[in-house]
Design a protein around this motif. Structure first.
Motif, mmCIF file in Angstrom:
data_model
loop_
_atom_site.group_PDB
_atom_site.id
_atom_site.type_symbol
_atom_site.label_atom_id
_atom_site.label_comp_id
_atom_site.label_asym_id
_atom_site.label_seq_id
_atom_site.Cartn_x
_atom_site.Cartn_y
_atom_site.Cartn_z
ATOM 1 N N LEU A 56 -4.882 6.333 -3.555
ATOM 2 C CA LEU A 56 -4.140 6.549 -2.552
ATOM 3 C C LEU A 56 -2.327 7.497 -3.171
ATOM 4 O O LEU A 56 -1.478 7.498 -2.965
ATOM 5 C CB LEU A 56 -2.954 5.323 -3.187
ATOM 6 C CG LEU A 56 -3.677 4.000 -1.695
ATOM 7 C CD1 LEU A 56 -2.749 2.594 -1.396
ATOM 8 C CD2 LEU A 56 -3.134 4.723 -0.297
ATOM 9 N N GLN A 104 -6.104 6.025 4.271
ATOM 10 C CA GLN A 104 -5.898 4.303 3.691
ATOM 11 C C GLN A 104 -5.438 4.441 3.900
ATOM 12 O O GLN A 104 -5.098 3.034 3.234
ATOM 13 C CB GLN A 104 -5.878 5.363 1.977
ATOM 14 C CG GLN A 104 -6.719 7.219 1.615
ATOM 15 C CD GLN A 104 -7.869 5.766 1.177
ATOM 16 O OE1 GLN A 104 -8.003 4.366 0.688
ATOM 17 N NE2 GLN A 104 -9.290 6.850 1.536
ATOM 18 N N ALA A 148 1.701 5.128 -1.036
ATOM 19 C CA ALA A 148 0.876 5.906 -1.964
ATOM 20 C C ALA A 148 1.754 7.322 -2.243
ATOM 21 O O ALA A 148 2.852 6.916 -2.085
ATOM 22 C CB ALA A 148 0.606 7.479 -0.439
ATOM 23 N N PRO A 200 -1.691 3.467 4.035
ATOM 24 C CA PRO A 200 -0.692 3.397 3.180
ATOM 25 C C PRO A 200 0.692 3.189 4.417
ATOM 26 O O PRO A 200 0.386 3.730 4.988
ATOM 27 C CB PRO A 200 -0.230 4.841 2.898
ATOM 28 C CG PRO A 200 -0.467 5.672 3.441
ATOM 29 C CD PRO A 200 -1.797 5.390 4.308
ATOM 30 N N VAL A 203 4.957 6.481 1.219
ATOM 31 C CA VAL A 203 5.093 7.131 0.749
ATOM 32 C C VAL A 203 5.621 7.487 -0.790
ATOM 33 O O VAL A 203 6.844 7.597 -0.197
ATOM 34 C CB VAL A 203 4.945 8.346 1.850
ATOM 35 C CG1 VAL A 203 4.010 9.658 0.817
ATOM 36 C CG2 VAL A 203 3.675 7.747 2.288
ATOM 37 N N ARG A 219 1.060 -1.179 0.195
ATOM 38 C CA ARG A 219 0.146 -0.330 0.309
ATOM 39 C C ARG A 219 0.805 1.502 0.021
ATOM 40 O O ARG A 219 1.447 1.498 1.326
ATOM 41 C CB ARG A 219 -0.955 -0.231 1.097
ATOM 42 C CG ARG A 219 -2.245 -1.310 0.823
ATOM 43 C CD ARG A 219 -3.268 -1.146 1.816
ATOM 44 N NE ARG A 219 -4.197 0.365 1.407
ATOM 45 C CZ ARG A 219 -4.683 0.493 1.332
ATOM 46 N NH1 ARG A 219 -4.792 -0.255 0.165
ATOM 47 N NH2 ARG A 219 -5.472 2.317 0.826
ATOM 48 N N LEU A 221 -4.577 11.552 3.355
ATOM 49 C CA LEU A 221 -4.133 9.605 2.762
ATOM 50 C C LEU A 221 -3.638 9.098 3.970
ATOM 51 O O LEU A 221 -3.938 7.583 4.100
ATOM 52 C CB LEU A 221 -2.374 9.971 2.155
ATOM 53 C CG LEU A 221 -3.064 10.716 0.185
ATOM 54 C CD1 LEU A 221 -2.027 10.633 -0.247
ATOM 55 C CD2 LEU A 221 -4.016 9.386 -0.460
#
Length: 334
Positions: free
Chosen positions: A215, A236, A182, A238, A241, A180, A233
């Protein structure tokens, strides 16, 4: 002691003043035998000849000055590009006039610089939309080279391979087990923002990760933008990043600290571009180095060659440098 003049150098070298002038200016179109050129340069050095730029400017309508227009002075990308352009200009006998303007002020700045005969040519970096920039550049009465973007119809530009850089950043994160990831994107609709977003998607695809629009947040090119986009964000969740710039990465890290998240134990952060400030963040920021100083040098070289009557060949995007791994990235949390 009387000032040594061009006439003195020409007389000592046994050539006419126009020949001495062409050699000392380093004009690409000069037709002078190599032995003559070497003799003129040697005599000028021995006599400690210094050109009179004011007199020469009045005679030739040239200033031997380049202008560079940038949208941000506190952004390491543009600071580095200015340094590269200044080094190249100095080596070629030119001075560099630096002009800072905010987005939307390009036309006024370009018109003011070019119409008052203060520069022979312009290096232009802009965060404005394509149509705005195209209109602004119509005000230029001197040759120009764009930096850090491509504008359809503009003959010369020097850009970084932002797509490859973004992919390299994502590949580092996926190798650490992150899924995950972003992305703090640049200015919406901008050339570099599109390239970095595509590189982000390329990196995800290479790791078999589906692209998730939720994302991606638009951060622009400021710390404040990075702060706001990262905050949006967080829901979400993450685990990593990729920030489009070092500056927006710094803003994102501030938000993560405020949220009580540990970097990199809870979330990893990587930025594009590297600069000394990356080592000053806590933890020190992992980044993909970009040849921003080289971009300035190459752009200045293209412009000077165009001013000398050449028809320079456009250059390919400059590839990213190394991945500089520091403390802000680590394995994905279990």
């Amino acid at each position: 002691m009387a000032r040594v003049t061009l006439a003195d150098v020409a007389r000592a070298a046994g050539v006419d003043m126009s020949t001495a002038s062409r050699v000392l200016r380093g004009e690409a179109s000069q037709r002078v035998r190599e032995e003559t050129r070497v003799r003129i340069l040697k005599i000028a050095e021995e006599m400690q000849y210094l050109a009179n730029p004011l007199a020469r400017g009045l005679r030739t309508q040239r200033t031997d000055t380049l202008g560079i227009v940038v949208p941000q002075l506190d952004n390491p990308v543009f600071a580095s590009a200015i340094r590269g352009a200044e080094l190249e200009a100095a080596e070629r006998g030119y001075s560099l006039l630096i002009s800072h303007r905010e987005p939307g002020e390009t036309a006024t700045t370009i018109a003011k610089i070019s119409r008052t005969n203060r520069v022979d040519g312009l290096l232009v970096a802009s965060l404005d939309d394509d149509e705005v920039l195209r209109t602004d550049l119509a005000a230029a009465r001197v040759p120009f080279v764009l930096m850090n973007r491509i504008l359809p119809g503009a003959p010369l530009s020097v850009v970084l391979d932002s797509r490859a850089a973004a992919r390299k950043g994502v590949e580092h994160l996926t190798a650490l087990g992150h899924r995950r990831i972003a992305h703090l994107a640049g200015r919406e609709g901008g050339f570099n923002a599109r390239e970095r977003l595509q590189g982000y998607r390329d990196g995800l695809a290479a790791a078999g990760i589906a692209f998730d629009e939720a994302l991606v947040g638009v951060a622009g090119y400021t710390a404040e933008g990075g702060t706001q986009a990262m905050r949006a964000l967080l829901p979400q969740h993450p685990t990593a990043v990729l920030a489009a710039t070092l500056v927006s990465a710094a803003g994102a890290m501030a938000t993560l600290h405020e949220a009580g998240l540990r970097i990199p134990e809870d979330i990893s952060v990587i930025g594009l571009h590297d600069a000394p400030v990356a080592r000053m963040l806590y933890p020190a920021l992992t980044s993909v180095a970009m040849p921003t100083e080289e971009m300035g040098r190459v752009a200045a070289d293209l412009l000077i060659r165009a001013l000398g009557g050449e028809d320079p060949t456009p250059v390919a995007p400059l590839p990213p440098g190394t991945l500089v791994v520091r403390g802000s990235t680590g394995p994905a949390p279990i």
